[in-house]
Design an enzyme around this catalytic site. Structure first.
Site, PDB file in Angstrom:
ATOM      1  N   ASP A  13       0.816  -1.229   0.000  1.00 34.17           N
ATOM      2  CA  ASP A  13       0.000   0.000   0.000  1.00 34.17           C
ATOM      3  C   ASP A  13       0.844   1.271   0.000  1.00 34.17           C
ATOM      4  O   ASP A  13       0.431   2.306   0.521  1.00 34.17           O
ATOM      5  CB  ASP A  13      -0.951   0.049   1.220  1.00 34.17           C
ATOM      6  CG  ASP A  13      -1.741  -1.222   1.388  1.00 34.17           C
ATOM      7  OD1 ASP A  13      -2.288  -1.685   0.382  1.00 34.17           O
ATOM      8  OD2 ASP A  13      -1.810  -1.751   2.512  1.00 34.17           O
ATOM      9  N   LYS A  16       2.202   2.194  -4.955  1.00 33.74           N
ATOM     10  CA  LYS A  16       2.846   1.665  -6.169  1.00 33.74           C
ATOM     11  C   LYS A  16       2.015   1.978  -7.397  1.00 33.74           C
ATOM     12  O   LYS A  16       2.545   2.296  -8.454  1.00 33.74           O
ATOM     13  CB  LYS A  16       3.032   0.141  -6.072  1.00 33.74           C
ATOM     14  CG  LYS A  16       4.076  -0.279  -5.075  1.00 33.74           C
ATOM     15  CD  LYS A  16       4.176  -1.787  -4.989  1.00 33.74           C
ATOM     16  CE  LYS A  16       2.917  -2.448  -4.486  1.00 33.74           C
ATOM     17  NZ  LYS A  16       2.567  -2.156  -3.089  1.00 33.74           N
ATOM     18  N   LYS A  18       0.119   4.522  -8.186  1.00 35.15           N
ATOM     19  CA  LYS A  18       0.318   5.869  -8.726  1.00 35.15           C
ATOM     20  C   LYS A  18       1.697   5.974  -9.406  1.00 35.15           C
ATOM     21  O   LYS A  18       1.814   6.547 -10.491  1.00 35.15           O
ATOM     22  CB  LYS A  18       0.208   6.913  -7.607  1.00 35.15           C
ATOM     23  CG  LYS A  18       0.634   8.281  -8.103  1.00 35.15           C
ATOM     24  CD  LYS A  18       0.566   9.411  -7.113  1.00 35.15           C
ATOM     25  CE  LYS A  18       1.392  10.575  -7.669  1.00 35.15           C
ATOM     26  NZ  LYS A  18       1.313  11.796  -6.915  1.00 35.15           N
ATOM     27  N   GLY A  40      -4.447  -4.219  -4.199  1.00 35.99           N
ATOM     28  CA  GLY A  40      -5.375  -3.303  -4.846  1.00 35.99           C
ATOM     29  C   GLY A  40      -4.658  -2.022  -5.166  1.00 35.99           C
ATOM     30  O   GLY A  40      -4.056  -1.406  -4.292  1.00 35.99           O
ATOM     31  N   HIS A  41      -4.630  -1.646  -6.406  1.00 40.07           N
ATOM     32  CA  HIS A  41      -3.976  -0.400  -6.782  1.00 40.07           C
ATOM     33  C   HIS A  41      -5.027   0.662  -7.073  1.00 40.07           C
ATOM     34  O   HIS A  41      -5.846   0.505  -7.969  1.00 40.07           O
ATOM     35  CB  HIS A  41      -3.083  -0.595  -8.011  1.00 40.07           C
ATOM     36  CG  HIS A  41      -1.830  -1.335  -7.685  1.00 40.07           C
ATOM     37  ND1 HIS A  41      -0.903  -1.693  -8.623  1.00 40.07           N
ATOM     38  CD2 HIS A  41      -1.347  -1.761  -6.507  1.00 40.07           C
ATOM     39  CE1 HIS A  41       0.087  -2.321  -8.026  1.00 40.07           C
ATOM     40  NE2 HIS A  41      -0.168  -2.380  -6.741  1.00 40.07           N
ATOM     41  N   GLN A 223       2.260  -5.998  -3.227  1.00 40.91           N
ATOM     42  CA  GLN A 223       2.571  -5.996  -1.792  1.00 40.91           C
ATOM     43  C   GLN A 223       3.908  -5.304  -1.525  1.00 40.91           C
ATOM     44  O   GLN A 223       4.308  -4.460  -2.310  1.00 40.91           O
ATOM     45  CB  GLN A 223       2.566  -7.429  -1.220  1.00 40.91           C
ATOM     46  CG  GLN A 223       1.177  -7.982  -1.000  1.00 40.91           C
ATOM     47  CD  GLN A 223       0.659  -8.745  -2.188  1.00 40.91           C
ATOM     48  OE1 GLN A 223       1.405  -9.367  -2.908  1.00 40.91           O
ATOM     49  NE2 GLN A 223      -0.637  -8.696  -2.397  1.00 40.91           N
ATOM     50  N   PRO A 303      -9.309  -0.564   8.118  1.00 41.13           N
ATOM     51  CA  PRO A 303      -8.400   0.509   8.532  1.00 41.13           C
ATOM     52  C   PRO A 303      -6.980  -0.039   8.604  1.00 41.13           C
ATOM     53  O   PRO A 303      -6.766  -1.154   9.072  1.00 41.13           O
ATOM     54  CB  PRO A 303      -8.891   0.894   9.931  1.00 41.13           C
ATOM     55  CG  PRO A 303     -10.009  -0.009  10.283  1.00 41.13           C
ATOM     56  CD  PRO A 303     -10.278  -0.930   9.145  1.00 41.13           C
ATOM     57  N   ARG A 304      -6.030   0.729   8.084  1.00 47.45           N
ATOM     58  CA  ARG A 304      -4.642   0.281   8.140  1.00 47.45           C
ATOM     59  C   ARG A 304      -4.015   0.709   9.451  1.00 47.45           C
ATOM     60  O   ARG A 304      -4.331   1.776   9.980  1.00 47.45           O
ATOM     61  CB  ARG A 304      -3.844   0.883   6.981  1.00 47.45           C
ATOM     62  CG  ARG A 304      -4.300   0.356   5.634  1.00 47.45           C
ATOM     63  CD  ARG A 304      -3.573   1.037   4.484  1.00 47.45           C
ATOM     64  NE  ARG A 304      -4.065   0.532   3.207  1.00 47.45           N
ATOM     65  CZ  ARG A 304      -4.109   1.248   2.087  1.00 47.45           C
ATOM     66  NH1 ARG A 304      -3.702   2.490   2.084  1.00 47.45           N
ATOM     67  NH2 ARG A 304      -4.565   0.709   0.975  1.00 47.45           N
TER      68      ARG A 304
HETATM   69  P1  GDP Z   1      -0.545   0.487  -3.734  1.00 46.97           P
HETATM   70  O1  GDP Z   1      -1.199  -0.837  -3.613  1.00 46.97           O
HETATM   71  O2  GDP Z   1       0.881   0.460  -3.294  1.00 46.97           O
HETATM   72  O3  GDP Z   1      -0.748   1.143  -5.054  1.00 46.97           O
HETATM   73  O4  GDP Z   1      -1.246   1.440  -2.683  1.00 46.97           O
HETATM   74  P2  GDP Z   1      -2.808   1.757  -2.551  1.00 46.97           P
HETATM   75  O5  GDP Z   1      -3.359   2.165  -3.841  1.00 46.97           O
HETATM   76  O6  GDP Z   1      -3.476   0.682  -1.791  1.00 46.97           O
HETATM   77  O7  GDP Z   1      -2.733   2.977  -1.544  1.00 46.97           O
HETATM   78  C1  GDP Z   1      -2.201   4.128  -1.880  1.00 46.97           C
HETATM   79  C2  GDP Z   1      -3.261   5.195  -1.656  1.00 46.97           C
HETATM   80  O8  GDP Z   1      -2.616   6.425  -1.471  1.00 46.97           O
HETATM   81  C3  GDP Z   1      -4.175   5.412  -2.836  1.00 46.97           C
HETATM   82  O9  GDP Z   1      -5.448   5.781  -2.354  1.00 46.97           O
HETATM   83  C4  GDP Z   1      -3.532   6.566  -3.600  1.00 46.97           C
HETATM   84  O10 GDP Z   1      -4.431   7.347  -4.357  1.00 46.97           O
HETATM   85  C5  GDP Z   1      -2.978   7.364  -2.464  1.00 46.97           C
HETATM   86  N1  GDP Z   1      -1.764   8.100  -2.738  1.00 46.97           N
HETATM   87  C6  GDP Z   1      -0.704   7.750  -3.513  1.00 46.97           C
HETATM   88  N2  GDP Z   1       0.262   8.680  -3.425  1.00 46.97           N
HETATM   89  C7  GDP Z   1      -0.192   9.647  -2.587  1.00 46.97           C
HETATM   90  C8  GDP Z   1       0.352  10.869  -2.081  1.00 46.97           C
HETATM   91  O11 GDP Z   1       1.485  11.254  -2.365  1.00 46.97           O
HETATM   92  N3  GDP Z   1      -0.420  11.582  -1.202  1.00 46.97           N
HETATM   93  C9  GDP Z   1      -1.658  11.188  -0.836  1.00 46.97           C
HETATM   94  N4  GDP Z   1      -2.330  11.947   0.024  1.00 46.97           N
HETATM   95  N5  GDP Z   1      -2.197  10.045  -1.287  1.00 46.97           N
HETATM   96  C10 GDP Z   1      -1.477   9.281  -2.145  1.00 46.97           C
END
Ligand code: GDP
Length: 425
Positions: A13, A16, A18, A40-41, A223, A303-304
């Site tokens: 989480d 990744k 983004k 989940g991305h 992950q 909740p994380r």
């Molecule tokens: P992933 O599985 O590693 O892609 O992570 P997730 O998508 O589960 O969680 C990342 C969350 O953080 C998502 O809701 C993104 O939109 C959000 N996010 C990513 N980068 C940023 C950031 O720089 N700032 C904020 N506030 N949110 C972010």
């Protein structure tokens, strides 16, 4: 050999999705190499949320080809749903999405047993997402799995499903669950196979051809390092290799093809589910980070757990991934705090540790350094030099403690809320 691996440097989480989405315009091919629909991305495109579990987020860029490689485990229904969701948004995947015939299939019994086991463990539950990922990998290693290619061969599929259900039968009996019938599983999965067929192929050879053509390949991990089956906080881990090395086996390429590894880390730390988490904040500060960072699982809504940045864990991640640089995300979430703490080492039985120990991670005491915070809004900064002085100092301190430079800095969820974005290849 322009292959680049993007991995999670913490407990998943890290954002990744983004980062991969930002790097994708520079890539010809994006490859998801491990994990299943438990990852989940979340992507925000033009203010609209898209959640992808299996298909690489690169699919949102027309012109980029995407591979779901043999290191993954696939739930055909989830994959087909994502394809439909994308078509509904006008994103066509035809001729751009390739699904490995060698990837293992998540079957109904895998999902059922996942839930039954977690229920039985009660307080000791691993906190799996109950999507059958663990049991599917178990069958893969136990050499009784069903692969995507089998879905296109009904007679073979029936044989394999029968043997697989027989293998699970004593376990279901003990756990008090009911197994589906061979006929129902075969009928359902033959149908799903037909719908998937246009995308199914030997993806390793697609990646190979791409390497030979000197195309740019982005290998997307799922992950995070602390959840890796070999390097994470075992047994509170996922069932596959989340580290950069997993990209080789999972995508079917040699280590010599990889030129760079980017580790994604939040500016603080989070963890979902059970297992040790030394810097966890169980007080209002934890709530504050959770709310400010929107730290609720994109797959489960859970909740994380939130805490300060854990440098010993990042140090290990830098080492086992051969990390070339860090992409630091969610810096904006820390805005407004008077001071920030960073765990720079652990103390265990009077000893100072710079990396996570073999055991005892649940008993370590974090050794914190305190840094001054910043109040200025950072979400508009597009260069690191535009960040408030204390934010810059925070990043410099991380670089010094971890020993790896921070490349990109993410200051908000949207694509353009990014500082120092450059061509990663
Ligand atoms: P992933 O599985 O590693 O892609 O992570 P997730 O998508 O589960 O969680 C990342 C969350 O953080 C998502 O809701 C993104 O939109 C959000 N996010 C990513 N980068 C940023 C950031 O720089 N700032 C904020 N506030 N949110 C972010």
């Amino acid at each position: 050999m322009p292959a680049l691996v993007v991995v999670g440097a913490q407990w998943g989480d890290e954002g990744k999705g983004k980062i991969v989405d930002l790097y994708t315009p520079y890539a010809d091919l994006v490859v998801r190499f491990a994990g299943g629909a438990n990852a989940g991305h979340t992507l925000v495109v033009g203010g609209e949320k898209v959640i992808l579990h299996l298909i690489p987020s690169g699919i949102l860029h027309q012109g980029t080809r995407c591979v779901v490689a043999q290191g993954t485990v696939l739930d055909p229904e989830v994959l087909l749903n994502e394809i439909s969701q994308l078509s509904a948004r006008g994103v066509s995947v035809e001729g751009r999405l390739f699904v490995s015939d060698r990837a293992h299939v998540v079957l109904p019994q895998h999902k059922l047993v996942d839930g039954l086991r977690e229920a039985q463990k009660g307080a000791n539950a691993i906190g799996t997402t109950k999507r059958g990922i663990g049991p599917t990998y178990e069958d893969k290693v136990g050499r009784r799995g069903v692969r995507i290619g089998d879905l296109l061969r009904p007679a073979l599929l029936e044989e394999k499903v029968r043997a697989n259900l027989e293998a699970w039968s004593p376990i279901f009996e003990k756990l008090g669950g009911t197994l589906p019938s061979v006929e129902s599983v075969v009928a359902q999965y033959v149908e799903l196979g037909k719908r998937l067929e246009p995308y199914v192929c030997d993806t390793a050879s697609i990646v190979h051809t791409s390497i030979q053509k000197d195309e740019k390949i982005l290998l997307e991990g799922a992950q995070g390092t602390m959840l890796d089956i070999d390097h994470g906080t075992y047994p509170f881990v996922t069932s596959s290799n989340a580290v950069a090395g997993g990209a080789c086996a999972g995508a079917g390429i040699g280590p010599t093809a990889i030129q760079k590894v980017i580790g994604i880390s939040k500016a603080y730390a989070t963890r979902v589910g059970g297992g040790p988490f030394p810097t966890e904040l169980l007080d209002e500060m934890g709530d504050l980070l959770r709310n400010a960072g929107g730290e609720f699982g994109s797959t489960t809504g859970r909740p994380r757990r939130c805490g300060w940045l854990d440098v010993p864990a990042l140090r290990m991640a830098a080492r086992v991934n051969g990390m070339s640089e860090i992409a630091l995300t969610k810096l904006d979430v820390l805005t407004g705090l008077d001071e920030l703490k960073v765990c720079v080492a652990y103390e265990l039985d009077g000893e100072k540790l710079l990396e996570p120990p073999y055991d005892g991670l649940e008993s370590v005491k974090p050794i914190y350094e305190t840094l001054p915070g910043w109040k200025e809004d950072v979400s508009g900064c597009r260069k690191r030099s535009e960040l408030p002085e204390n934010a810059q100092k925070y990043i410099e301190a991380i670089e010094k403690w971890v020993g790896v430079k921070v490349g990109l800095v993410s200051v908000g969820p949207d694509r353009d809320q990014t500082a120092d974005l450059v061509d990663p290849f």
